[in-house]
Scaffold this active site. Structure first.
Site, PDB file in Angstrom:
ATOM      1  CE1 TYR A  67      -4.333  -0.986  -0.393  1.00  0.00           C
ATOM      2  CE2 TYR A  67      -3.392  -2.928   0.646  1.00  0.00           C
ATOM      3  CZ  TYR A  67      -4.406  -2.319  -0.080  1.00  0.00           C
ATOM      4  OH  TYR A  67      -5.470  -3.053  -0.523  1.00  0.00           O
ATOM      5  NE  ARG A  70      -2.511  -0.478  -5.313  1.00  0.00           N
ATOM      6  CZ  ARG A  70      -3.778  -0.721  -4.990  1.00  0.00           C
ATOM      7  NH1 ARG A  70      -4.059  -1.390  -3.887  1.00  0.00           N
ATOM      8  NH2 ARG A  70      -4.749  -0.302  -5.754  1.00  0.00           N
ATOM      9  CG  ASN A 103     -10.817   3.775  -9.503  1.00  0.00           C
ATOM     10  OD1 ASN A 103     -10.842   2.551  -9.604  1.00  0.00           O
ATOM     11  ND2 ASN A 103     -10.851   4.585 -10.531  1.00  0.00           N
ATOM     12  CG  HIS A 120     -13.939  -1.026  -3.504  1.00  0.00           C
ATOM     13  ND1 HIS A 120     -13.611  -1.562  -4.721  1.00  0.00           N
ATOM     14  CD2 HIS A 120     -15.139  -1.585  -3.181  1.00  0.00           C
ATOM     15  CE1 HIS A 120     -14.558  -2.395  -5.114  1.00  0.00           C
ATOM     16  NE2 HIS A 120     -15.500  -2.420  -4.207  1.00  0.00           N
ATOM     17  CB  CYS A 131      -8.437   4.091  19.328  1.00  0.00           C
ATOM     18  SG  CYS A 131      -7.697   5.014  17.955  1.00  0.00           S
ATOM     19  CB  CYS A 153      -4.403   4.814  20.727  1.00  0.00           C
ATOM     20  SG  CYS A 153      -4.588   3.499  19.508  1.00  0.00           S
ATOM     21  N   GLY A 190     -14.314   1.719 -17.371  1.00  0.00           N
ATOM     22  CA  GLY A 190     -13.038   1.132 -16.945  1.00  0.00           C
ATOM     23  C   GLY A 190     -13.117   0.167 -15.790  1.00  0.00           C
ATOM     24  CB  THR A 191     -15.318  -1.481 -13.733  1.00  0.00           C
ATOM     25  OG1 THR A 191     -15.367  -2.609 -12.848  1.00  0.00           O
ATOM     26  CG2 THR A 191     -16.681  -1.275 -14.365  1.00  0.00           C
ATOM     27  CG  ASN A 216     -13.475  -1.881 -20.328  1.00  0.00           C
ATOM     28  OD1 ASN A 216     -12.309  -2.069 -20.673  1.00  0.00           O
ATOM     29  ND2 ASN A 216     -13.955  -2.302 -19.174  1.00  0.00           N
TER      30      ASN A 216
HETATM   31  P1  NAD Z   1      -9.825  -4.065 -12.958  1.00  0.00           P
HETATM   32  O1  NAD Z   1      -8.353  -3.893 -12.818  1.00  0.00           O
HETATM   33  O2  NAD Z   1     -10.403  -5.376 -12.625  1.00  0.00           O
HETATM   34  O3  NAD Z   1     -10.249  -3.758 -14.465  1.00  0.00           O
HETATM   35  C1  NAD Z   1      -9.843  -2.616 -15.152  1.00  0.00           C
HETATM   36  C2  NAD Z   1     -10.708  -2.458 -16.381  1.00  0.00           C
HETATM   37  O4  NAD Z   1     -10.351  -1.255 -17.036  1.00  0.00           O
HETATM   38  C3  NAD Z   1     -10.550  -3.588 -17.420  1.00  0.00           C
HETATM   39  O5  NAD Z   1     -11.823  -4.028 -17.823  1.00  0.00           O
HETATM   40  C4  NAD Z   1      -9.813  -2.912 -18.576  1.00  0.00           C
HETATM   41  O6  NAD Z   1     -10.199  -3.449 -19.830  1.00  0.00           O
HETATM   42  C5  NAD Z   1     -10.262  -1.482 -18.429  1.00  0.00           C
HETATM   43  N1  NAD Z   1      -9.348  -0.476 -18.970  1.00  0.00           N
HETATM   44  C6  NAD Z   1      -7.989  -0.478 -18.983  1.00  0.00           C
HETATM   45  N2  NAD Z   1      -7.508   0.656 -19.518  1.00  0.00           N
HETATM   46  C7  NAD Z   1      -8.581   1.420 -19.834  1.00  0.00           C
HETATM   47  C8  NAD Z   1      -8.742   2.716 -20.397  1.00  0.00           C
HETATM   48  N3  NAD Z   1      -7.672   3.459 -20.750  1.00  0.00           N
HETATM   49  N4  NAD Z   1      -9.985   3.190 -20.589  1.00  0.00           N
HETATM   50  C9  NAD Z   1     -11.074   2.457 -20.247  1.00  0.00           C
HETATM   51  N5  NAD Z   1     -10.987   1.217 -19.697  1.00  0.00           N
HETATM   52  C10 NAD Z   1      -9.754   0.712 -19.497  1.00  0.00           C
HETATM   53  O7  NAD Z   1     -10.481  -2.900 -12.102  1.00  0.00           O
HETATM   54  P2  NAD Z   1     -11.871  -2.812 -11.329  1.00  0.00           P
HETATM   55  O8  NAD Z   1     -12.942  -3.367 -12.171  1.00  0.00           O
HETATM   56  O9  NAD Z   1     -11.935  -1.431 -10.829  1.00  0.00           O
HETATM   57  O10 NAD Z   1     -11.800  -3.795 -10.070  1.00  0.00           O
HETATM   58  C11 NAD Z   1     -10.673  -4.137  -9.327  1.00  0.00           C
HETATM   59  C12 NAD Z   1     -10.508  -3.557  -7.925  1.00  0.00           C
HETATM   60  O11 NAD Z   1      -9.288  -2.899  -8.033  1.00  0.00           O
HETATM   61  C13 NAD Z   1     -11.432  -2.522  -7.393  1.00  0.00           C
HETATM   62  O12 NAD Z   1     -11.854  -2.974  -6.162  1.00  0.00           O
HETATM   63  C14 NAD Z   1     -10.583  -1.256  -7.136  1.00  0.00           C
HETATM   64  O13 NAD Z   1     -10.796  -0.774  -5.825  1.00  0.00           O
HETATM   65  C15 NAD Z   1      -9.172  -1.773  -7.178  1.00  0.00           C
HETATM   66  N6  NAD Z   1      -8.156  -0.911  -7.812  1.00  0.00           N
HETATM   67  C16 NAD Z   1      -8.228   0.445  -7.746  1.00  0.00           C
HETATM   68  C17 NAD Z   1      -7.250   1.218  -8.376  1.00  0.00           C
HETATM   69  C18 NAD Z   1      -7.336   2.723  -8.279  1.00  0.00           C
HETATM   70  O14 NAD Z   1      -7.825   3.248  -7.256  1.00  0.00           O
HETATM   71  N7  NAD Z   1      -6.922   3.458  -9.311  1.00  0.00           N
HETATM   72  C19 NAD Z   1      -6.219   0.611  -9.085  1.00  0.00           C
HETATM   73  C20 NAD Z   1      -6.170  -0.785  -9.124  1.00  0.00           C
HETATM   74  C21 NAD Z   1      -7.156  -1.539  -8.496  1.00  0.00           C
END
Ligand code: NAD
Length: 246
Positions: A67, A70, A103, A120, A131, A153, A190-191, A216
């Site tokens: 973490y 990241r 995110n 999340h 605490c 704490c 982007g999920t 996506n």
């Molecule tokens: P995921 O990593 O599972 O999927 C990412 C998705 O984004 C894929 O479907 C991919 O095809 C698509 N993608 C990649 N580049 C793209 C672009 N330029 N434009 C549009 N789409 C694009 O991510 P998720 O579905 O968010 O789930 C995974 C978990 O990962 C979540 O719980 C999240 O909290 C966590 N996460 C968060 C971050 C962040 O905060 N930036 C980074 C990594 C993972």
């Protein structure tokens, strides 16, 4: 892509309530790796082995190191044109706009979106397991400071994010579900649609006869609920969409 974007723009122009659901893909152009991509140093671990309570209880230092690594990347990152396009959409829709994100990177808020629900959690918050205090924490720790102690704490802490297998904050999840049930248009950006319960939100909108549009680079687990899937990078397609709406 343009023909499809016109269809989306025409539908959005008549929308009463617009909800956007985002995932890690929207922040990729800001230099933040997604969970499905290769992540250099950490590629030998799968995120599902690190982002769990079990991993944390077994080796809190390792999980905190990940973490911390990241947090450093995210702290240096800046919102990209896709984030700013969503700020423009909020300006157009005002109170009838809501942004639900998976995110943890705060980039939507840093770009200027106001009505944001972080399903999340947030990587810049730390939670004390003793605490129970949750506090803002964007410090990049040196290795010997990890795992960090609670500033109140001195107790054991964890990042205030939701790990695989954990429950989401009930109030935020209820709000997200009711937003999905009340909107007439949802944009899903982007999920991978692999993480529940976030992945069930487009289905809720679809089932109440709202329209779902997906942005996506490839088809995902929620594409089946989308009336149109705009294949392409969201940092390109969302600004194009905003241009068509203006
Ligand atoms: P995921 O990593 O599972 O999927 C990412 C998705 O984004 C894929 O479907 C991919 O095809 C698509 N993608 C990649 N580049 C793209 C672009 N330029 N434009 C549009 N789409 C694009 O991510 P998720 O579905 O968010 O789930 C995974 C978990 O990962 C979540 O719980 C999240 O909290 C966590 N996460 C968060 C971050 C962040 O905060 N930036 C980074 C990594 C993972």
């Amino acid at each position: 892509m343009n023909e499809k974007l016109k269809i989306v723009a025409d539908r959005i122009k008549n929308a009463k309530k617009l909800v956007v659901l985002t995932g890690a893909g929207i922040s990729k152009a800001s230099g933040i790796p997604t969970f499905r991509g290769k992540d250099g140093l950490w590629s030998k671990y799968s995120p599902s082995e690190l982002a769990t309570y079990e991993a944390f209880s077994k080796n809190p230092k390792l999980v905190w190191q990940w973490y911390n690594y990241r947090r450093k990347i995210i702290k240096e990152a800046k919102p990209n044109p896709a984030h700013y396009a969503l700020v423009e959409l909020e300006k157009m829709f005002g109170d009838n706009f809501a942004l639900i994100t998976q995110n943890i990177d705060s980039l939507h808020k840093r770009a200027g979106n106001k009505n944001v629900y972080e399903l999340h959690g947030n990587i810049f918050e730390t939670k004390c397991l003793i605490c129970d205090k949750i506090y803002f924490d964007d410090k990049i720790y040196s290795d010997d400071e990890l795992p960090p102690k609670c500033v109140y704490c001195g107790g054991k802490t964890r990042p205030n994010v939701v790990w695989f297998g954990e429950n989401l904050d009930r109030d935020i999840l209820d709000k997200a579900m009711s937003l999905a049930a009340q909107c007439d248009v949802m944009l899903v950006v982007g999920t991978s649609g692999m993480v529940q319960p976030a992945a069930s939100l487009p289905k809720i909108t679809h089932d109440i006869k709202g329209v779902v549009f997906e942005f996506n680079t490839e088809y995902s687990g929620v594409s089946v609920y989308a009336e149109e899937v705009i294949i392409g990078k969201s940092e390109e397609s969302l600004p194009e969409l905003v241009k068509l709406l203006k």
